[in-house]
Design a protein around this motif. Structure first.
Motif, PDB file in Angstrom:
ATOM      1  N   PHE A 149       0.838  -1.200   0.000  1.00  0.00           N
ATOM      2  CA  PHE A 149       0.000   0.000   0.000  1.00  0.00           C
ATOM      3  C   PHE A 149       0.874   1.251   0.000  1.00  0.00           C
ATOM      4  O   PHE A 149       0.608   2.191  -0.731  1.00  0.00           O
ATOM      5  CB  PHE A 149      -0.909   0.016   1.234  1.00  0.00           C
ATOM      6  N   ALA A 150       1.904   1.248   0.842  1.00  0.00           N
ATOM      7  CA  ALA A 150       2.755   2.427   0.990  1.00  0.00           C
ATOM      8  C   ALA A 150       3.484   2.782  -0.302  1.00  0.00           C
ATOM      9  O   ALA A 150       3.772   3.956  -0.548  1.00  0.00           O
ATOM     10  CB  ALA A 150       3.753   2.211   2.120  1.00  0.00           C
ATOM     11  N   SER A 151       3.741   1.800  -1.152  1.00  0.00           N
ATOM     12  CA  SER A 151       4.464   2.071  -2.399  1.00  0.00           C
ATOM     13  C   SER A 151       3.525   2.298  -3.586  1.00  0.00           C
ATOM     14  O   SER A 151       3.985   2.495  -4.705  1.00  0.00           O
ATOM     15  CB  SER A 151       5.425   0.923  -2.707  1.00  0.00           C
ATOM     16  N   SER A 152       2.228   2.280  -3.354  1.00  0.00           N
ATOM     17  CA  SER A 152       1.244   2.476  -4.427  1.00  0.00           C
ATOM     18  C   SER A 152       0.599   3.850  -4.320  1.00  0.00           C
ATOM     19  O   SER A 152       0.552   4.453  -3.246  1.00  0.00           O
ATOM     20  CB  SER A 152       0.127   1.428  -4.316  1.00  0.00           C
ATOM     21  N   ARG A 153       0.066   4.301  -5.443  1.00  0.00           N
ATOM     22  CA  ARG A 153      -0.740   5.527  -5.414  1.00  0.00           C
ATOM     23  C   ARG A 153      -2.080   5.170  -4.778  1.00  0.00           C
ATOM     24  O   ARG A 153      -2.752   4.231  -5.194  1.00  0.00           O
ATOM     25  CB  ARG A 153      -0.975   6.057  -6.822  1.00  0.00           C
ATOM     26  N   LEU A 154      -2.464   5.917  -3.754  1.00  0.00           N
ATOM     27  CA  LEU A 154      -3.722   5.707  -3.047  1.00  0.00           C
ATOM     28  C   LEU A 154      -4.662   6.855  -3.382  1.00  0.00           C
ATOM     29  O   LEU A 154      -4.290   8.031  -3.248  1.00  0.00           O
ATOM     30  CB  LEU A 154      -3.481   5.638  -1.540  1.00  0.00           C
ATOM     31  N   LEU A 155      -5.865   6.513  -3.827  1.00  0.00           N
ATOM     32  CA  LEU A 155      -6.821   7.515  -4.248  1.00  0.00           C
ATOM     33  C   LEU A 155      -8.203   7.164  -3.724  1.00  0.00           C
ATOM     34  O   LEU A 155      -8.634   6.013  -3.820  1.00  0.00           O
ATOM     35  CB  LEU A 155      -6.852   7.579  -5.782  1.00  0.00           C
ATOM     36  N   MET A 156      -8.878   8.135  -3.155  1.00  0.00           N
ATOM     37  CA  MET A 156     -10.274   7.951  -2.749  1.00  0.00           C
ATOM     38  C   MET A 156     -11.138   8.891  -3.570  1.00  0.00           C
ATOM     39  O   MET A 156     -10.719   9.982  -3.938  1.00  0.00           O
ATOM     40  CB  MET A 156     -10.456   8.216  -1.255  1.00  0.00           C
ATOM     41  N   HIS A 157     -12.349   8.439  -3.874  1.00  0.00           N
ATOM     42  CA  HIS A 157     -13.285   9.242  -4.669  1.00  0.00           C
ATOM     43  C   HIS A 157     -14.623   9.226  -3.935  1.00  0.00           C
ATOM     44  O   HIS A 157     -15.287   8.196  -3.883  1.00  0.00           O
ATOM     45  CB  HIS A 157     -13.430   8.630  -6.068  1.00  0.00           C
ATOM     46  N   VAL A 158     -15.000  10.339  -3.353  1.00  0.00           N
ATOM     47  CA  VAL A 158     -16.252  10.427  -2.608  1.00  0.00           C
ATOM     48  C   VAL A 158     -17.373  10.615  -3.616  1.00  0.00           C
ATOM     49  O   VAL A 158     -17.388  11.588  -4.357  1.00  0.00           O
ATOM     50  CB  VAL A 158     -16.223  11.589  -1.594  1.00  0.00           C
ATOM     51  N   ARG A 159     -18.298   9.650  -3.655  1.00  0.00           N
ATOM     52  CA  ARG A 159     -19.376   9.745  -4.646  1.00  0.00           C
ATOM     53  C   ARG A 159     -20.622   9.008  -4.152  1.00  0.00           C
ATOM     54  O   ARG A 159     -20.608   8.418  -3.084  1.00  0.00           O
ATOM     55  CB  ARG A 159     -18.935   9.213  -5.990  1.00  0.00           C
ATOM     56  N   ASP A 160     -21.646   9.047  -4.950  1.00  0.00           N
ATOM     57  CA  ASP A 160     -22.919   8.412  -4.596  1.00  0.00           C
ATOM     58  C   ASP A 160     -23.324   8.838  -3.189  1.00  0.00           C
ATOM     59  O   ASP A 160     -23.452   8.025  -2.276  1.00  0.00           O
ATOM     60  CB  ASP A 160     -22.830   6.883  -4.703  1.00  0.00           C
ATOM     61  N   CYS A 161     -23.543  10.131  -3.032  1.00  0.00           N
ATOM     62  CA  CYS A 161     -23.762  10.723  -1.715  1.00  0.00           C
ATOM     63  C   CYS A 161     -25.234  11.046  -1.461  1.00  0.00           C
ATOM     64  O   CYS A 161     -25.932  11.513  -2.353  1.00  0.00           O
ATOM     65  CB  CYS A 161     -22.964  12.012  -1.594  1.00  0.00           C
ATOM     66  N   SER A 162     -25.652  10.807  -0.234  1.00  0.00           N
ATOM     67  CA  SER A 162     -26.959  11.231   0.252  1.00  0.00           C
ATOM     68  C   SER A 162     -26.836  11.381   1.763  1.00  0.00           C
ATOM     69  O   SER A 162     -25.832  10.963   2.343  1.00  0.00           O
ATOM     70  CB  SER A 162     -28.033  10.194  -0.108  1.00  0.00           C
ATOM     71  N   PRO A 163     -27.835  11.954   2.407  1.00  0.00           N
ATOM     72  CA  PRO A 163     -27.763  12.066   3.868  1.00  0.00           C
ATOM     73  C   PRO A 163     -27.697  10.701   4.574  1.00  0.00           C
ATOM     74  O   PRO A 163     -27.268  10.621   5.714  1.00  0.00           O
ATOM     75  CB  PRO A 163     -29.042  12.811   4.243  1.00  0.00           C
ATOM     76  N   THR A 164     -28.118   9.623   3.885  1.00  0.00           N
ATOM     77  CA  THR A 164     -28.145   8.306   4.531  1.00  0.00           C
ATOM     78  C   THR A 164     -27.087   7.338   4.025  1.00  0.00           C
ATOM     79  O   THR A 164     -26.919   6.273   4.615  1.00  0.00           O
ATOM     80  CB  THR A 164     -29.526   7.649   4.359  1.00  0.00           C
ATOM     81  N   GLU A 165     -26.372   7.676   2.947  1.00  0.00           N
ATOM     82  CA  GLU A 165     -25.322   6.768   2.468  1.00  0.00           C
ATOM     83  C   GLU A 165     -24.306   7.529   1.625  1.00  0.00           C
ATOM     84  O   GLU A 165     -24.670   8.379   0.821  1.00  0.00           O
ATOM     85  CB  GLU A 165     -25.914   5.636   1.630  1.00  0.00           C
TER      86      GLU A 165
END
Length: 187
Positions: free
Chosen positions: A57-73
C-alpha cells in the motif's frame, strides 16, 4: 381507578418506546454532512503507519473518490495503484452509522471477503467515528481463514479542509491512511 391504571400503562408504554428506539446522534448527522461536503471529489493519500505488512500500500498511489452521496449513504471507492476493487460504504442507520467494505472484481461481482465492517457503538464525534467489527463480519472472517480480523476496529476521520483518515486497529496491528483534502485531484 381504571382510568388511573390505563393512564399508567399508557405512560409506561410511551416511556418504553422512547427508551428502546435508538436515535442517531447529532454527531452522526454531522459526520455524514462532513462526508457529503466532499462529494464528487478525489483525493490522494499516503500510509502514515510503518508496519512492514503495509509495504504494498505504501508504495502504491492511493486515491479515494467520494461519490454516490446522500444524507443516509456515502460510497467512497478506494484505489490502490491499479486495483479498483474496494469501496467504503458508510450508511446512516437507526442505531448509528455502519461501515462496510464492498470488494468487487472488474466485472462488478463480489469477491473474496466482501461486505465486512462494523457499526458505531456510541455517538462518536462530528470529525471521527469508530466501527468495531460486527457479528456478520466475525462469521465471515472465521469462515474464510481470516480469524485474525475478528477484533478489528475501523475508524474514519474527516477534518474539513484538512484531512480524511481511514484507520484499522486490532491487537498487534495499526494501519492508517491520510488523504489531503486541500488538494483535490482529477484522477
Amino acid at each position: 381507578m381504571n382510568r388511573t391504571l390505563v393512564s399508567l400503562v399508557a405512560a409506561a408504554a410511551v416511556t418504553s418506546a422512547c427508551v428502546s428506539t435508538p436515535r442517531v446522534a447529532p454527531s452522526h448527522d454531522a459526520f455524514m454532512a462532513n462526508l457529503n461536503a466532499l462529494c464528487g471529489q478525489r483525493f490522494e493519500g499516503r500510509v502514515t503507519t510503518t508496519d512492514p505488512a503495509d509495504a504494498a500500500f505504501a508504495s502504491s498511489r492511493l486515491l479515494m473518490h467520494v461519490r454516490d452521496c446522500s444524507p443516509t449513504e456515502v460510497r467512497i471507492p478506494f484505489w490502490v495503484g491499479e486495483d479498483r476493487s474496494r469501496t467504503w460504504v458508510i450508511t446512516r442507520e437507526p442505531h448509528g452509522l455502519t461501515l462496510k467494505h464492498d470488494h468487487r472484481d472488474p466485472q462488478g461481482q463480489p469477491t473474496g471477503l466482501h461486505w465486512y465492517g462494523g457499526d458505531t457503538e456510541g455517538p462518536g464525534a462530528a470529525e471521527r467515528q469508530t466501527f468495531p467489527v460486527d457479528d456478520f463480519s466475525v462469521e465471515l472472517f472465521t469462515a474464510n481463514d481470516a480469524a485474525v480480523s475478528v477484533t478489528n476496529v475501523w475508524a474514519m476521520e474527516v477534518r474539513p479542509g484538512e484531512t480524511f483518515v481511514y484507520e484499522l486497529t486490532r491487537p498487534n496491528r495499526h494501519f492508517r491512511v491520510e488523504f489531503d483534502l486541500t488538494r483535490p485531484v482529477a484522477e
